[in-house]
Every structure is written in C-alpha cells, then in structure tokens.
Design a protein around this motif. Structure first.
Motif, PDB file in Angstrom:
ATOM      1  N   SER A  75      -5.850  -4.065  -5.115  1.00 40.85           N
ATOM      2  CA  SER A  75      -5.093  -3.991  -6.413  1.00 40.85           C
ATOM      3  C   SER A  75      -5.057  -5.455  -6.942  1.00 40.85           C
ATOM      4  CB  SER A  75      -3.650  -3.320  -6.231  1.00 40.85           C
ATOM      5  OG  SER A  75      -2.852  -4.003  -5.217  1.00 40.85           O
ATOM      6  N   SER A  76      -4.683  -6.572  -6.026  1.00 39.40           N
ATOM      7  CA  SER A  76      -4.502  -7.623  -6.643  1.00 39.40           C
ATOM      8  C   SER A  76      -5.694  -8.365  -7.318  1.00 39.40           C
ATOM      9  CB  SER A  76      -4.026  -8.718  -5.401  1.00 39.40           C
ATOM     10  OG  SER A  76      -2.670  -8.346  -4.952  1.00 39.40           O
ATOM     11  N   SER A 100       5.998  -1.936  -5.506  1.00 38.91           N
ATOM     12  CA  SER A 100       5.440  -2.190  -7.050  1.00 38.91           C
ATOM     13  C   SER A 100       6.151  -1.730  -8.193  1.00 38.91           C
ATOM     14  CB  SER A 100       3.921  -1.803  -7.063  1.00 38.91           C
ATOM     15  OG  SER A 100       3.998  -0.355  -7.245  1.00 38.91           O
ATOM     16  N   HIS A 103      -4.896  -2.070 -13.211  1.00 37.88           N
ATOM     17  CA  HIS A 103      -3.388  -2.652 -12.689  1.00 37.88           C
ATOM     18  C   HIS A 103      -3.031  -1.205 -11.987  1.00 37.88           C
ATOM     19  CE1 HIS A 103      -3.297  -6.095 -15.062  1.00 37.88           C
ATOM     20  NE2 HIS A 103      -3.594  -5.261 -15.991  1.00 37.88           N
TER      21      HIS A 103
END
Length: 398
Positions: free
Chosen positions: A94-95, A110, A103
C-alpha cells in the motif's frame, strides 16, 4: 471535486459455474471510460474487490488491468476491503502503491489516515473504513464488550470525527456495511457472524458523503449516504437492476450534487418458463438467446438432458429446473397427503420426481412398506424386481 463511487466488483466470481472474468474486465473498461467522460478526480471502491480472500490468478490479472485503465485517466483511486477480501492481501504494497495514485485502506490503523486530495476549493479528506468483523475489530478499537457491527462501526466513525476535528475540511467516508433501510438482493454473503449485522445511517453523521459497499443494488439511504451496487448482476434476482456508479460533486461547502451513470449491460439475464419445446421454438424468446438463462420446465414428464437441448438455442443457459404441472397449487403438503395410503404417497413422489411407477415398481414399494411394519412378505416376481432395479438406475443417471 468529482468522485466516482463504485463497489462490489467481486472479481473471480462465477455465475452458476460460469466464469465471469471476461464480463468483469469489460465492465471495468466501461468504468474507465466513464471516468474520462466525467473528468472524475478520484474513483472510490467500497470493498469486495475480489469474491474470495484468496483470489485466483486470473482475477488478480483482471484487477491489475482494470486499475491500470483507470489510473491512465489521471484519476486517483481509493480502495477499502470488504467481507469477501483478505485485508492483508489486498493491502499488500500500500505504501508503494500510494506513490502511483492507488490508496489502499484495509486496516483499522489506517482509519485515521485519510487520503487528502485537493481541488480549487481546498483539501478533501477521504477516509477508508474496511469491513470490520466485531469479534476481531473490537480489540483493536479498544471496545472489548462490543458484539455488533453498529458498535464497531460507531467506534470507527468516532475516530474519523475526532481526526476530522483536527483538520477541518470537506470529507468523504468509504465503508462496507449493511445500513438499516437498505434492501439485500440475495447474492450478498451475510455479515451477521459475530453479532447483529445492520447499522443505522446516523452512524455516519458528520461527513459530507458516505460511499457504501456490500449490497448489490444501487440504493439511496439518504442524500449523502448511498450504495453504488455491484459491478455486474450476480443473481437472477438482480436481473431488473440497472447497474450504475454514482458521480459525486463536492463544492466549497460540501456535497453539491449526486447523479447516477448507468453501466452498459455486458450480458442480460432472463428467467424463462414453459415446456422444453416451447422454449426451443417460440419466437417470443429470441431476445434471450444471448443472455444468461435460467429455465423452469413445465413438461408433464421430466425432459431428458434438458440443459444440452436448451444450449442449442440459449448457449449461455446456466440453470434449469423442472416443475411438474398440476400439483395442487395453494394446497399444503399435509392436505395433499391426508387420508392417502402410504404406498400411494410414495408412488406420487416417484411420479413427481420422475414419472408414474410401473406395476413392478409398485409391487416393490408395497414389499418395502410391509418390511417396515413387519407384515409377512409376498413374493415379487424376480423378473419384475430386476426390471425395477435396472430401470430406476438408468432413469436416475439420466
């Protein structure tokens, strides 16, 4: 800011055993075209990206190509996980993905890490709330006594509102839940394990728009709380649905407008009823020849190999049932059997599921009943018994 709200792609799902990946890939291409036509700034996907927690490789490839088509339009993409998804698998990388405009919000940690986007009026915070299973989420949310979806989602929204108070700006929440007042279509998987599954719309108060996923029919719970519905119809109960996405407009003051954009029908669904001969020859059914078809046959005798025959005309036929006519509609089972001898009831059952038993078969039924009640047996001619055994086996295999 213009947002495209979609959900419940269920990539990898089958429809009565038929693979839908080609249909799903075409539907995702349609969404990418709508993004271009609407000049959307962001696409949100409110859970159930995949149909199972460990998706097949082909489903992952369709997901990858679909995201690439949408990303090529220049739009940002925000995705949350649903009850069909594995949060860990969906959220992997995800990063790194965020640098390319994808996203992923699949964890409780999160929830207070919104995707902050900007337009000419200023910033917009997009919060992603993944599907929250009460038995596991309550620990991470520090509400050990929670047992219902309303409690864990309420706690998640409390965190969203607390975070939003530190950065006053327009806001959107993307969530996967069953909201009171909405209607299920029948193809959704229940999320009641772990407590009461429904939540009130007031749970999501304090934000400008709530993009919901889980239910497969487009629905308006409130002006700012909506379901977009699934990418495709996933049951014959959805055959009358007009699949769509919502185009959401935010202005300087918050929600300005929401309007639907229908998705083109990739393949229609038709439920047909009649005798096999009627379905194969009647011109009234010509419009269903390219649809997914479920057929209810009303022949007096169950047709042999009916699906093969139906597919000669309806090559996408996926389900067939036989309903023997004149079974006393409106009369319950107790009334139908009241006062009838056991042998007659059994013979009627055989007739309902196959056709009327022959004399040798009736003799076998009588013999079996006598054995049950302990009455003396009478001889059944060996030839008739053998004929019954062979005949029944052939008919069952057919």
């Amino acid at each position: 800011m213009r947002i495209l709200h979609t959900s419940d792609w269920h990539l990898g799902r089958t429809f009565h055993g038929v693979e839908l990946l080609d249909d799903q890939a075409r539907a995702l291409s349609h969404i990418a075209r709508i993004v271009v036509e609407e000049s959307a700034d962001v696409v949100v996907v409110a859970g159930d990206v995949y149909d199972r927690s460990v998706p097949p490789a082909d489903a992952v490839r369709v997901y990858d190509r679909g995201l690439a088509e949408i990303a090529a339009t220049g739009a940002q993409i925000v995705i949350t996980s649903g009850n069909h998804d594995s949060p860990t698998r969906l959220g992997a990388g995800s990063s790194f993905a965020a640098a390319g405009g994808l996203h992923l919000r699949t964890s409780i940690t999160s929830i207070t890490d919104p995707v902050v986007l900007a337009d000419r009026f200023g910033p917009v915070a997009v919060y992603g709330i993944p599907y929250l299973e009460p038995d596991t989420a309550r620990r991470d949310l520090e509400i050990e006594d929670a047992r219902s979806h309303a409690q864990v989602l309420g706690a998640a929204m409390d965190r969203v509102r607390a975070d939003l108070a530190t950065r006053p700006m327009r806001s959107v929440v993307v969530a996967h839940a069953f909201v009171v007042g909405a209607a299920a279509s029948g193809s959704e998987r229940s999320i009641s394990v772990g407590g009461v599954e429904t939540v009130g719309a007031e749970t999501f108060s304090g934000v400008d728009y709530v993009a919901l996923g889980h239910l497969h029919s487009p629905q308006v719970i409130g002006e700012a709380v909506r379901y977009s519905g699934s990418l495709l119809p996933y049951s014959f109960g959805e055959r009358s649905d007009h699949k769509s996405v919502w185009v959401v407009e935010l202005d300087a003051d918050g929600l300005a407008d929401v309007r639907p954009r229908e998705l083109p029908v990739v393949r229609g669904l038709s439920s047909l009823r009649g005798t096999l001969d009627e379905l194969l020859t009647d011109p009234r059914y010509a419009d269903a020849e390219d649809d997914y078809v479920e057929a209810t046959l009303t022949d007096a005798v169950r047709p042999v190999d009916a699906m093969r025959a139906l597919r000669d005309r309806f090559r996408h036929a996926v389900h067939v049932t036989w309903e023997r006519p004149n079974l006393g509609e409106g009369v319950d089972y107790r009334e139908r059997v009241h006062g009838r001898p056991d042998a007659e009831i059994i013979a009627a059952f055989v007739a309902d599921v196959r056709d009327a038993p022959r004399p040798g078969e009736r003799a076998w039924i009588e013999r079996a009943l006598r054995a049950v009640v302990g009455e003396p047996d009478s001889e059944v001619p060996d030839g008739e018994l053998a004929l019954f055994d062979i005949d029944l086996g052939v008919r069952e295999s057919a």
